[in-house]
Design an enzyme around this catalytic site. Sequence first.
Site, PDB file in Angstrom:
ATOM      1  N   ASP A  60      -8.115 -10.790   8.243  1.00  0.00           N
ATOM      2  CA  ASP A  60      -8.394  -9.901   7.105  1.00  0.00           C
ATOM      3  C   ASP A  60      -9.648 -10.395   6.392  1.00  0.00           C
ATOM      4  O   ASP A  60      -9.861 -11.607   6.287  1.00  0.00           O
ATOM      5  CB  ASP A  60      -7.190  -9.893   6.140  1.00  0.00           C
ATOM      6  CG  ASP A  60      -7.148  -8.647   5.277  1.00  0.00           C
ATOM      7  OD1 ASP A  60      -8.070  -8.474   4.457  1.00  0.00           O
ATOM      8  OD2 ASP A  60      -6.216  -7.850   5.419  1.00  0.00           O
TER       9      ASP A  60
ATOM     10  N   ARG B  82       2.509  17.382   0.038  1.00  0.00           N
ATOM     11  CA  ARG B  82       2.262  16.158   0.800  1.00  0.00           C
ATOM     12  C   ARG B  82       3.544  15.672   1.478  1.00  0.00           C
ATOM     13  O   ARG B  82       4.640  15.899   0.973  1.00  0.00           O
ATOM     14  CB  ARG B  82       1.752  15.037  -0.133  1.00  0.00           C
ATOM     15  CG  ARG B  82       0.371  15.314  -0.734  1.00  0.00           C
ATOM     16  CD  ARG B  82      -0.727  15.244   0.307  1.00  0.00           C
ATOM     17  NE  ARG B  82      -2.054  15.507  -0.241  1.00  0.00           N
ATOM     18  CZ  ARG B  82      -2.627  16.707  -0.305  1.00  0.00           C
ATOM     19  NH1 ARG B  82      -1.992  17.772   0.136  1.00  0.00           N
ATOM     20  NH2 ARG B  82      -3.844  16.845  -0.802  1.00  0.00           N
TER      21      ARG B  82
ATOM     22  N   GLY C 205      -7.258  -6.333   0.548  1.00  0.00           N
ATOM     23  CA  GLY C 205      -6.012  -7.081   0.697  1.00  0.00           C
ATOM     24  C   GLY C 205      -6.002  -8.308  -0.195  1.00  0.00           C
ATOM     25  O   GLY C 205      -7.048  -8.779  -0.651  1.00  0.00           O
TER      26      GLY C 205
ATOM     27  N   TYR D 219     -13.854   9.448   6.839  1.00  0.00           N
ATOM     28  CA  TYR D 219     -12.640   8.656   7.147  1.00  0.00           C
ATOM     29  C   TYR D 219     -11.866   9.308   8.296  1.00  0.00           C
ATOM     30  O   TYR D 219     -11.504   8.635   9.272  1.00  0.00           O
ATOM     31  CB  TYR D 219     -11.782   8.574   5.875  1.00  0.00           C
ATOM     32  CG  TYR D 219     -10.442   7.908   6.074  1.00  0.00           C
ATOM     33  CD1 TYR D 219     -10.341   6.536   6.254  1.00  0.00           C
ATOM     34  CD2 TYR D 219      -9.266   8.665   6.059  1.00  0.00           C
ATOM     35  CE1 TYR D 219      -9.099   5.926   6.430  1.00  0.00           C
ATOM     36  CE2 TYR D 219      -8.023   8.059   6.223  1.00  0.00           C
ATOM     37  CZ  TYR D 219      -7.953   6.696   6.411  1.00  0.00           C
ATOM     38  OH  TYR D 219      -6.729   6.088   6.586  1.00  0.00           O
TER      39      TYR D 219
END
Length: 308
Positions: free
Chosen positions: A32, A207, A37, A139
């Site tokens: 990472d 959604r 994060g 994206y």
Amino acid sequence: MALYLVTGGAGFIGSHLSDALLAEGHEVRVLDDFSTGKPGNIDPRCAVLRGDAADPALVRRALEGAAGCFHLAAIASVARGNEDWLGTHRANLTATITVFDAARAHRLPVVYASSAAIYGNLGEQVAREDLLPAPLTAYGADKLGCELHARVATHVHGVPTLGLRFFNVYGPRQDPHSPYSGVISIFARRVASGETVAIHGDGNQLRDFVYVADVVAHLRAAMGHLEAGGESTVLNVCTGMGISVLDLAHALADLHGRPARLVHEAPRQGDIRRSLGDPARARGVLNITAQTRLREGLERTLASLVVA
Ligand SMILES: NC(=O)c1ccc[n+]([C@@H]2O[C@H](COP(=O)([O-])OP(=O)(O)OC[C@H]3O[C@@H](n4cnc5c(N)ncnc54)[C@H](O)[C@@H]3O)[C@@H](O)[C@H]2O)c1
């Protein structure tokens, strides 16, 4: 028991996955760059490599001795993708090709995160895997690119791959302070602290929210499927049940025992009206369905905010 590489393991979904793998007795190596994060999300039993998942030498090293890779590292934000097209492309597509390329040497199975964003605007249609993808964002285009390069990885290089098209994932540890986070974490924090909740447009956007523990179960099942020699493919990870953004705000306020304080703001440009997935194919291939009811998932999410 095996060693797995989890890229993006300091993030929301990756840290829950790492916990589940450890609980099953596996070893976990996290790669990472800590761009979103947090070190605090990682169980101390994980080995940690800090760096960029688009760095080929680092990813090769990270895969040494591993039985497989869960590739979750990405800049998981449509808005960021629109602002920083090239920068997010490196994290969202180049890193994925880097992982596939590194997996070539030993034909290691790779389970990777795709997204419902690859579907674009389906109008009234429910998203099924056999529909033609038509992403409307950088994206979504990069996530579709991941799926196309997964085909190359599999068909040209013999790397088993399984892409999971996550719908709206929610649950504890999703960063409620980031404007790029999922709507539930932002609403949950604002309701919990008595702040107003901003609804963009009329709030009737539909959604398909899927709880993080169910996503982890799909990730594990996907790896098991590849390890058993199952076909490389792409699958939705969703519930098949939609809720409007407005009803969601009211449900969260109800759970908190206080009325929702809503402010309506201008609609977001390009906001998709309906995003609803069909879970049938995942059920057929992985023999798995999302189990957590929305109310239960929301309760757990709110409880985690109160404790935090
Ligand atoms: N959360 C959702 O609703 C959702 C929906 C669809 C798809 N996804 C996908 O699932 C995956 C995990 O998402 P999340 O919600 O846990 O996001 P997250 O931001 O919490 O986790 C992503 C992690 O990747 C790391 N990262 C980013 N770029 C990196 C790079 N170049 N090298 C190494 N690490 C890097 C970040 O530091 C972070 O720890 C992502 O691929 C995302 O696109 C998430």
